[in-house]
Design an enzyme around this catalytic site. Structure first.
Site, PDB file in Angstrom:
ATOM      1  N   PRO A   1      -9.330  -7.083   8.388  1.00 24.31           N
ATOM      2  CA  PRO A   1      -9.256  -8.349   7.646  1.00 24.31           C
ATOM      3  C   PRO A   1     -10.053  -8.302   6.348  1.00 24.31           C
ATOM      4  CG  PRO A   1      -9.850  -8.699   9.952  1.00 24.31           C
ATOM      5  CD  PRO A   1      -9.985  -7.237   9.687  1.00 24.31           C
ATOM      6  N   CYS A   2      -9.677  -9.151   5.404  1.00 23.38           N
ATOM      7  CA  CYS A   2     -10.381  -9.249   4.121  1.00 23.38           C
ATOM      8  C   CYS A   2     -11.511 -10.259   4.273  1.00 23.38           C
ATOM      9  CB  CYS A   2      -9.416  -9.692   3.027  1.00 23.38           C
ATOM     10  SG  CYS A   2     -10.147  -9.834   1.390  1.00 23.38           S
ATOM     11  N   GLN A   3     -12.756  -9.792   4.224  1.00 27.10           N
ATOM     12  CA  GLN A   3     -13.918 -10.664   4.378  1.00 27.10           C
ATOM     13  C   GLN A   3     -14.919 -10.402   3.261  1.00 27.10           C
ATOM     14  OE1 GLN A   3     -14.455  -8.979   8.435  1.00 27.10           O
ATOM     15  NE2 GLN A   3     -14.810 -11.085   9.069  1.00 27.10           N
TER      16      GLN A   3
ATOM     17  N   ASN B   1      -4.721  -3.513   3.665  1.00 22.76           N
ATOM     18  CA  ASN B   1      -5.254  -4.864   3.538  1.00 22.76           C
ATOM     19  C   ASN B   1      -4.352  -5.677   2.614  1.00 22.76           C
ATOM     20  OD1 ASN B   1      -7.145  -7.122   3.399  1.00 22.76           O
ATOM     21  ND2 ASN B   1      -8.711  -5.653   4.035  1.00 22.76           N
TER      22      ASN B   1
END
Length: 423
Positions: free
Chosen positions: A79-81, A119
């Site tokens: 995930p993009c965090q 991503n």
């Protein structure tokens, strides 16, 4: 080349694994998945159906690196965090608390020959403080971390439609090798049309909404149309076009079409001293400046009674949120919402599909058998390049959720081939 062992993190439907295995087969390289991690119940069920002899591990954040078998390649769609920067940049330590940290700690401990990460395109500019910069802080730290671990890293945004899939889906792909930088320059493949992957002659749906839509438009005129009340445009159908909430006169329709565009103008917000909002409620006095009609009040009342318009206060921007300001006069606004209707878009069989995301997939329809229906599971799989023999026996809602978050298998295959060349 001896057998390549790989691990599959955040596996989902195993799309990255599928693409990597296809690349290995193409290059006559034996490969074996020695570790899979996934926590979503629907994904675990699909993995069980397709790999019945394997038992996936659970939450990767709770798994020690010593419990992971040795491997050659790490695969992950993480995930993009955002990272938390506490003053001085710390590189690897800056990633702590995110799922990329787990990717990095495994790479650091196991030192595999290479990796492939996927991503969303937004990762490129994620947490970017300066608009003139090519990439944001999140991707910068990721690249610095991977390079500090000894990898030659390549990254590129690639579109699934350039790899034989009828879907416009841009994603960022990062791949690295301990030996040399993988080459991610590709010749694009003309994308097939959506009609090449659609089934035909299937049962259609017959809700009151669909009946009204088909009463106003023959199926062939619905190709590529969106159904929403937020925007105008020639490819958009509004609720009043099909008289969804009741019959409308030509005057009422004309007012709605003009108001749809006028309410987006910034001058209305300036007049009452608030930050511009995309879709301002306008008073009768404001509306009368661009729609002059002797019976304007009755038209507004009629559209409000039918539910096409709502009388509401403008919203002030407070702390990043829109809050109704009851000190300002109420105005008329078009009743709309992102999921106002059961259909969001009717796909054009002569084009490619838009980017498919989990929350929208159940609202995408296709024309078939003289009517309309949602995408089948098989069609969904084809839109991501999965083989037709892929087992996918789960509820439709879960299918859409997994598909909207999966990867384009042919793109992974192409990237994997480039990585294999460096080993």
């Amino acid at each position: 080349m001896q057998q390549i062992k790989f691990i599959d993190l955040f596996s989902g439907m195993s799309g990255i694994r599928k693409g990597f295995e296809q690349a290995c087969r193409k290059q006559s390289v034996a490969c074996k998945c020695v570790f899979t991690s996934e926590i979503k119940p629907a994904a675990l069920e699909v993995l069980k159906q397709n790999y019945p002899d394997e038992v996936p591990y659970g939450d990767i954040t709770k798994i020690e690196t010593g419990d992971i078998p040795d491997f050659d390649i790490l695969l992950a769609g993480f995930p993009c965090q955002a990272f938390s920067f506490a003053g001085k940049r710390l590189g690897f330590e800056d990633t702590r608390g995110t799922l990329f940290f787990d990717v990095a700690r495994i790479l650091k401990a196991k030192k595999p020959k290479g990796f492939i990460l996927e991503n969303v395109e937004g990762l490129v500019t994620h947490d970017r403080k300066d608009p003139t910069q090519k990439i944001g802080r999140t991707l910068t730290v990721i690249l610095e971390t991977l390079e500090a671990l000894g990898y030659y890293v390549s990254w590129k945004v690639l579109n699934a439609k350039d790899f034989g899939i009828p879907q416009n889906r841009k994603r960022i792909y990062l791949t690295g090798s301990l030996k040399s930088k993988p080459d991610l320059s590709f010749e694009t493949t003309p994308s097939p049309k959506l009609k090449n992957i659609l089934e035909s002659g299937l049962p259609t749906e017959s809700s009151p909404f669909i009946k009204k839509l088909l009463k106003k438009f023959p199926p062939s005129e619905l190709y590529g149309k969106s159904v929403k009340d937020k925007r105008g445009g020639k490819n958009n159908i509004h609720s009043w076009d099909i008289e969804l909430k009741g019959a409308v006169t030509e005057e009422e329709k004309q007012l709605l079409n003009i108001l749809l565009k006028e309410r987006r103008k910034k001058k209305w917000a300036s007049e009452i001293g608030i930050d511009w909002m995309d879709g301002m409620p306008l008073t009768k006095a404001q509306i009368s400046t661009f729609y002059k009609h002797p019976d304007l009040q009755n038209i507004l009342d009629s559209l409000t009674d039918k539910g096409y318009l709502v009388l509401e206060h403008p919203k002030q921007k407070i702390g990043g949120q829109r809050i109704k300001d009851e000190s300002l006069p109420k105005g008329y606004n078009i009743v709309s919402g992102k999921k106002s209707f059961e259909i969001n878009k009717i796909l054009d069989p002569n084009d490619v599909a838009p980017t498919l995301v989990a929350m929208d997939m159940e609202h995408l329809f296709v024309v078939d058998n003289g009517g309309l229906r949602t995408l089948t599971g098989k069609e969904g799989l084809r839109l991501f390049g999965y083989p037709d023999d892929y087992s996918f026996d789960i509820p439709k809602k879960d299918k859409y959720d997994l598909l909207g978050n999966t990867v384009a298998v042919p793109v992974i295959k192409a990237v994997s081939e480039r990585l294999l060349h460096t080993l």
